[in-house]
Design an enzyme around this catalytic site. Sequence first.
Site, PDB file in Angstrom:
ATOM      1  N   LYS A 204       0.784  -1.593   0.274  1.00 38.53           N
ATOM      2  CA  LYS A 204      -0.262   0.278  -0.005  1.00 38.53           C
ATOM      3  C   LYS A 204       0.630   0.989   0.553  1.00 38.53           C
ATOM      4  O   LYS A 204       0.562   1.941  -0.750  1.00 38.53           O
ATOM      5  CB  LYS A 204      -0.905  -0.347   1.120  1.00 38.53           C
ATOM      6  CG  LYS A 204      -1.321   1.316   1.685  1.00 38.53           C
ATOM      7  CD  LYS A 204      -2.829   1.852   0.595  1.00 38.53           C
ATOM      8  CE  LYS A 204      -3.108   3.171   0.371  1.00 38.53           C
ATOM      9  NZ  LYS A 204      -4.485   3.705  -0.202  1.00 38.53           N
ATOM     10  N   CYS A 258      -3.482  10.733   1.459  1.00 31.78           N
ATOM     11  CA  CYS A 258      -2.706   9.848   1.593  1.00 31.78           C
ATOM     12  C   CYS A 258      -1.523   9.461   0.290  1.00 31.78           C
ATOM     13  O   CYS A 258      -0.402   9.441   1.110  1.00 31.78           O
ATOM     14  CB  CYS A 258      -3.519   8.723   0.308  1.00 31.78           C
ATOM     15  SG  CYS A 258      -5.091   8.720   0.567  1.00 31.78           S
TER      16      CYS A 258
HETATM   17  N1  SAJ Z   1      -1.440  14.868  -9.094  1.00 33.94           N
HETATM   18  C1  SAJ Z   1      -0.074  16.128  -9.237  1.00 33.94           C
HETATM   19  N2  SAJ Z   1      -0.289  15.211 -10.571  1.00 33.94           N
HETATM   20  C2  SAJ Z   1      -0.948  14.193 -11.240  1.00 33.94           C
HETATM   21  C3  SAJ Z   1      -1.809  13.147 -10.813  1.00 33.94           C
HETATM   22  C4  SAJ Z   1      -1.734  14.020  -8.846  1.00 33.94           C
HETATM   23  O1  SAJ Z   1       0.194  17.056  -9.650  1.00 33.94           O
HETATM   24  O2  SAJ Z   1       0.024  13.914 -12.298  1.00 33.94           O
HETATM   25  C5  SAJ Z   1      -1.982  15.156  -7.271  1.00 33.94           C
HETATM   26  C6  SAJ Z   1      -3.204  15.946  -7.703  1.00 33.94           C
HETATM   27  O3  SAJ Z   1      -3.503  16.744  -7.900  1.00 33.94           O
HETATM   28  C7  SAJ Z   1      -3.342  15.372  -5.882  1.00 33.94           C
HETATM   29  C8  SAJ Z   1      -2.457  14.876  -5.673  1.00 33.94           C
HETATM   30  O4  SAJ Z   1      -1.346  14.408  -6.677  1.00 33.94           O
HETATM   31  O5  SAJ Z   1      -3.220  16.999  -5.659  1.00 33.94           O
HETATM   32  C9  SAJ Z   1      -2.669  13.389  -5.493  1.00 33.94           C
HETATM   33  O6  SAJ Z   1      -4.178  12.938  -6.432  1.00 33.94           O
HETATM   34  P1  SAJ Z   1      -4.249  11.545  -6.750  1.00 33.94           P
HETATM   35  O7  SAJ Z   1      -6.031  11.494  -7.899  1.00 33.94           O
HETATM   36  O8  SAJ Z   1      -2.872  10.578  -7.855  1.00 33.94           O
HETATM   37  O9  SAJ Z   1      -4.538  10.157  -5.990  1.00 33.94           O
HETATM   38  P2  SAJ Z   1      -5.944  10.643  -4.657  1.00 33.94           P
HETATM   39  O10 SAJ Z   1      -4.650  10.731  -2.852  1.00 33.94           O
HETATM   40  O11 SAJ Z   1      -7.286  11.242  -4.490  1.00 33.94           O
HETATM   41  O12 SAJ Z   1      -6.261   8.972  -4.120  1.00 33.94           O
HETATM   42  C10 SAJ Z   1      -4.333   7.658  -3.933  1.00 33.94           C
HETATM   43  C11 SAJ Z   1      -4.828   6.385  -4.453  1.00 33.94           C
HETATM   44  N3  SAJ Z   1      -3.623   5.800  -5.368  1.00 33.94           N
HETATM   45  C12 SAJ Z   1      -2.974   5.414  -6.312  1.00 33.94           C
HETATM   46  O13 SAJ Z   1      -3.318   6.339  -6.953  1.00 33.94           O
HETATM   47  C13 SAJ Z   1      -1.040   5.285  -6.106  1.00 33.94           C
HETATM   48  C14 SAJ Z   1      -5.496   5.558  -4.555  1.00 33.94           C
HETATM   49  O14 SAJ Z   1      -5.581   4.336  -5.872  1.00 33.94           O
HETATM   50  C15 SAJ Z   1      -5.181   5.405  -3.123  1.00 33.94           C
HETATM   51  O15 SAJ Z   1      -6.546   4.722  -2.036  1.00 33.94           O
HETATM   52  C16 SAJ Z   1      -5.612   6.760  -2.404  1.00 33.94           C
HETATM   53  O16 SAJ Z   1      -4.560   7.398  -3.076  1.00 33.94           O
HETATM   54  C17 SAJ Z   1      -5.274   6.023  -1.361  1.00 33.94           C
HETATM   55  O17 SAJ Z   1      -6.267   6.469  -0.096  1.00 33.94           O
HETATM   56  O18 SAJ Z   1      -4.239   5.823  -0.223  1.00 33.94           O
END
Ligand code: SAJ
Length: 418
Positions: A204, A258
């Site tokens: 995880k 996360c």
């Molecule tokens: N972000 C960027 N650039 C990108 C992608 C995301 O700057 O290319 C930023 C987003 O704006 C945001 C942050 O990253 O601030 C996180 O967003 P996210 O959509 O990547 O992820 P979370 O935090 O909403 O959800 C993640 C997911 N993990 C992965 O994709 C590996 C989800 O599957 C998990 O269940 C969740 O964390 C969790 O609960 O751990």
Amino acid sequence: MKSICVIGIGYVGLPTAAMFASKGHRVVGFDVNKNAVSALNKGKIIIEEPGLGELVKEVVEKGNLTGTDECPKDCDVYIIAVPTPINKDKTADMRFVESATRSIVPCLEPGNIVVLESTSPPRTVEDLMLPILSESGLKMGEDVYVAHSPERILPGQVLYELKNNSRIVGGINEISSQKVKELYESFCEGEICLTTSTTAEMCKLMENTFRDVNIALANELAKMSEELGVNAWEVIELANKHPRVNILSPGPGVGGHCIALDPWFLVEKSKNALLINQGRHINDSMPEYVFEKIRKILGGFNGQLITLLGVTYKPNIDDVRESPIMRLLDLLKHENVVVNVCDPHANNKVGGIDSVYAASDRSSMVVLCVNHKEFEDIDFEQLRSVMDGNVILDTRNFFDKDKVESAGLRYELLGNGR
Ligand code: SAJ
């Protein structure tokens, strides 16, 4: 059918509880937050998540899901889905997992199952939970089955992902893994893979760390591009045509509960987590980087009005936890500027102004921070007519440059040094 207690009815626990309830289990959501419990008992939710409100209403009306603020004694299964925040020194704050585990002890009976869903540092089940659960006098792995089964759901598409994602179940022994697998099979249609509890914890953390480190790479590219006179977004588009390259998107930082936190759990536990540590620092530096960019574009701060579009940690959700935009807002507020915020989703009332045009009235600069769907159809002519200044700073490569410029506005893009 089992009787299941889900401890913590937040972003993970509530949808999980509702999914089990929708399959006919009797589910009790236990939370110390009395507002969440009372909303649940009325069939309402206090978070924004597509489809969840309807599902919760349905299972509460059927009588399959109820809320309580005391740990119920008569359950077969206890699922811990409480927050694991970080302390100021970036170590994991395990108080909620610890107290949830303690609350189960007097309720435990032979044949019960205990599952940790909360993202936790490696060895939490083995070193923190098992000693506490053993105080019940029952034998863990023989009388009581224990496993870590981390959630993997993406806010915004939680119900779909709960059902369809593959799931890891890490038991303290094989029978624990097997029992917990059978439990989740009631709603999870994805592959359920069995391993040990510590491996599941590590998996995880590495999933979210993989994403964090890759976003850090994109953010580093954005900074280098501004320095070296290239457009990072063009580099990403072209480089990603390579069959084995997938550079993610730069932005004003990484937020949420996360990805912005979990990698620290590895840094805390291992002196070898060097790249992971560096990635965290790069992503955490982005609000300051955007702040300095705003300062440079404006030629310093002297009482201007700045408009931020979006404060949540990502688009089309209400969650502002660890949002880098909240940090940017703080930095701006400490300067001699006035900040208007427009966010149609945010749950914290910071996004006070609903209309983009009202929020941009007499503004020197409009900064697109979060690419909410509501910002897709902005009328740039109208925006220009209400603004005092003419700068649009896009931190997400979201707006159409030509549309912005043809309205007489100046388009600035994070990561574009051309
Ligand atoms: N972000 C960027 N650039 C990108 C992608 C995301 O700057 O290319 C930023 C987003 O704006 C945001 C942050 O990253 O601030 C996180 O967003 P996210 O959509 O990547 O992820 P979370 O935090 O909403 O959800 C993640 C997911 N993990 C992965 O994709 C590996 C989800 O599957 C998990 O269940 C969740 O964390 C969790 O609960 O751990």
